[in-house]
Design an enzyme around this catalytic site. Sequence first.
Site, short mmCIF file in Angstrom:
data_model
loop_
_atom_site.label_atom_id
_atom_site.label_comp_id
_atom_site.label_asym_id
_atom_site.label_seq_id
_atom_site.Cartn_x
_atom_site.Cartn_y
_atom_site.Cartn_z
CB ALA A 18 -0.92 -0.01 1.21
CE LYS A 81 -7.80 -13.62 -9.37
NZ LYS A 81 -7.78 -12.86 -8.11
C1 LIG Z 1 -4.16 -13.64 4.78
C2 LIG Z 1 -4.16 -12.47 3.84
C3 LIG Z 1 -4.28 -12.69 2.46
C4 LIG Z 1 -4.32 -11.60 1.58
N1 LIG Z 1 -4.49 -11.83 0.24
C5 LIG Z 1 -4.63 -10.78 -0.60
C6 LIG Z 1 -4.83 -10.97 -1.98
O1 LIG Z 1 -4.88 -12.07 -2.50
N2 LIG Z 1 -4.98 -9.87 -2.76
C7 LIG Z 1 -4.93 -8.60 -2.25
O2 LIG Z 1 -5.10 -7.63 -2.99
N3 LIG Z 1 -4.66 -8.41 -0.95
C8 LIG Z 1 -4.53 -9.45 -0.12
N4 LIG Z 1 -4.28 -9.24 1.19
C9 LIG Z 1 -4.11 -7.86 1.66
C10 LIG Z 1 -2.73 -7.38 1.28
O3 LIG Z 1 -1.75 -8.25 1.80
C11 LIG Z 1 -2.51 -5.97 1.79
O4 LIG Z 1 -3.59 -5.17 1.43
C12 LIG Z 1 -1.27 -5.38 1.18
O5 LIG Z 1 -0.18 -6.22 1.37
C13 LIG Z 1 -0.99 -4.01 1.73
O6 LIG Z 1 -0.58 -4.12 3.06
P1 LIG Z 1 -0.11 -2.78 3.76
O7 LIG Z 1 0.94 -2.18 2.92
O8 LIG Z 1 -1.30 -1.99 4.07
O9 LIG Z 1 0.49 -3.30 5.15
P2 LIG Z 1 1.83 -4.09 5.48
O10 LIG Z 1 2.27 -4.96 4.38
O11 LIG Z 1 1.59 -4.72 6.81
O12 LIG Z 1 2.91 -2.94 5.64
C14 LIG Z 1 2.94 -2.13 6.79
C15 LIG Z 1 4.16 -1.24 6.73
O13 LIG Z 1 4.09 -0.33 7.80
C16 LIG Z 1 5.34 -0.27 8.45
N5 LIG Z 1 5.13 0.10 9.85
C17 LIG Z 1 4.30 -0.45 10.75
N6 LIG Z 1 4.45 0.15 11.94
C18 LIG Z 1 5.39 1.12 11.77
C19 LIG Z 1 6.00 2.06 12.63
N7 LIG Z 1 5.71 2.13 13.92
N8 LIG Z 1 6.94 2.89 12.11
C20 LIG Z 1 7.28 2.82 10.80
N9 LIG Z 1 6.74 1.95 9.96
C21 LIG Z 1 5.82 1.09 10.44
C22 LIG Z 1 5.93 -1.67 8.28
O14 LIG Z 1 7.32 -1.63 8.41
C23 LIG Z 1 5.49 -1.99 6.86
O15 LIG Z 1 6.42 -1.44 5.96
C24 LIG Z 1 -4.20 -10.30 2.08
C25 LIG Z 1 -4.03 -10.08 3.45
C26 LIG Z 1 -4.02 -11.15 4.33
C27 LIG Z 1 -3.86 -10.89 5.79
#
Ligand SMILES: Cc1cc2nc3c(=O)[nH]c(=O)nc-3n(C[C@H](O)[C@H](O)[C@H](O)COP(=O)(O)OP(=O)(O)OC[C@H]3O[C@@H](n4cnc5c(N)ncnc54)[C@H](O)[C@@H]3O)c2cc1C
Length: 505
Positions: A18, A81
């Site tokens: 994200a 896909k």
């Molecule tokens: C089981 C599962 C299956 C999934 N399958 C799919 C799928 O098939 N298709 C799909 O589109 N999505 C899927 N998703 C969702 C997808 O994985 C996420 O939407 C996507 O990876 C984005 O995650 P994110 O970047 O929001 O969070 P994260 O990947 O968790 O990244 C969080 C970031 O924040 C940082 N951070 C956290 N706390 C701090 C702090 N205190 N200070 C500085 N940095 C911090 C971390 O270092 C990391 O870089 C799935 C999720 C799950 C749980």
Amino acid sequence: MQIGSTPLRIVIVGGGTAGWMAANLLARRWRSRQVAITLLESPEIGIVGVGEGSTPLLGTFFEKLGIADSDWMPKCNATYKNGIRFSGWSDIKGHESYFHPFASAIDIHGQSAFFMHCALRRNGYDVAANPDRFFIAAELARQRLAPLAAHHFPFRIFHGYHFDAHRVGALLGEHAQRLGVEHLHGTVVTVERGEGGAVLAVGTEDGRRIAGDFFVDCSGFRSLIVQQALGVPFRQFADNLFNDRAVVLPTPTDPTGTNSQTISTALRNGWVWNIPLRHRHGNGYVYSSRFCTPDQAEHELREHLGLLDDPVGARHLQMRVGRVEQVWVHNCLAVGLSQGFIEPLEATALHLVQTTIESFIEQVERDGDLDARRQSFNDGIARDFEGVRDYIVCHYRMNRRTDTEYWRANASHDQLSDSLKAILTCWFTGRNLEQEIARQGIADIYPPMSWHCLLAGYGQFPDPAKLRTPEPGIAVADIAGIDDFRSRCALNFRDHAQVLAEMAA
Ligand SMILES: Cc1cc2nc3c(=O)[nH]c(=O)nc-3n(C[C@H](O)[C@H](O)[C@H](O)COP(=O)(O)OP(=O)(O)OC[C@H]3O[C@@H](n4cnc5c(N)ncnc54)[C@H](O)[C@@H]3O)c2cc1C
């Protein structure tokens, strides 16, 4: 917030998919307009790293960045896909499995025949109504073909992707830095706010203060700024989406070929995804901790994959399912898991990430009252989340398994939104579902094609024993003709594994 008139500093907290998607889209759009973008990620807290499937919208994301499939797919072990096969969700003869396609322009004939047959079947006629028979994508997936048509077959086929989330993150990180995004490492421990409540800066564990005019919270399930610091309430979906955990295990690739579909197989207390990547298969059992323990889930997953005696380690994850009440509050926008999450049955999370950022950019660039636009933007994102939730809830509601308490509870709870109730009433009373979806204005979330596939796919029709043959004068589709059309269309597509191998060469 005015783009271009004065220098502006945007700070993105989080370097998961994200965070890097946000960095790329914002930098591409605003880099030449006095906007400086910094992405800060924690070196200690990893990314969730399991998002491996997408909708077709991801293709437009890469297109906007000017990154061709051949530039990113080989590097990210990505595959194509055509859609999702749902297996084992229904025990009705002929509906034990069905395919939810991404429909393309070429499906216009098959789709109208499908809708017609669904209407006939709902009204008691014995006609074919499994979506597998009507859409080109189902045929491409069945034959393990890539959704890229030969030059002489001038139809674009909508498709999504499967990919290694860690590698996509790394690739997007490099690209964003080429667009001028500053990349910092540090764990945020404080969020400093001004008198009106806006965020002024974040503070890191090693004592740095990173100030900004606008903050994008991409900190994952922690939702560090929007939920923790700003206290925006989180609306849980646990009443009607029971799954809150997943256990993940990789398996080797299939030497006989590479699937061009995700397979979602129902197990005793949830479902398991199988996602073909170039170097491995991703498998994850999504289940509810109310109905089974992590050990039971891992055992069942291992049994399903034939890995009971295999030493390969499993990864267990918790999922927080729901959404924040508002994604844009003061000078902060939540994107990704920090804004909410709906279980990955339809792989919509990155789709919602992309629409959130793109819609945010659009709102900021429009003239007029920004506060009013922020409100309607928040309402729009909430509506998208609830629309996706309803579609996922409908899968569970329509399941025809009765073997466990989990499936019985899913099929019998009364926590349905008014929108979903109206769709189900329309379907079961034999009325026009396209009109109902248009009336509700929800076709942009899931179009009539998807709703028909879901409801027909699970065999939600009158008792097969009571079906009658259409009388003369009742128009039925030429199913043999559609079968022939589908299979001849498929002659214009090539083997998926071969296409990927050539792309990587
Ligand atoms: C089981 C599962 C299956 C999934 N399958 C799919 C799928 O098939 N298709 C799909 O589109 N999505 C899927 N998703 C969702 C997808 O994985 C996420 O939407 C996507 O990876 C984005 O995650 P994110 O970047 O929001 O969070 P994260 O990947 O968790 O990244 C969080 C970031 O924040 C940082 N951070 C956290 N706390 C701090 C702090 N205190 N200070 C500085 N940095 C911090 C971390 O270092 C990391 O870089 C799935 C999720 C799950 C749980």
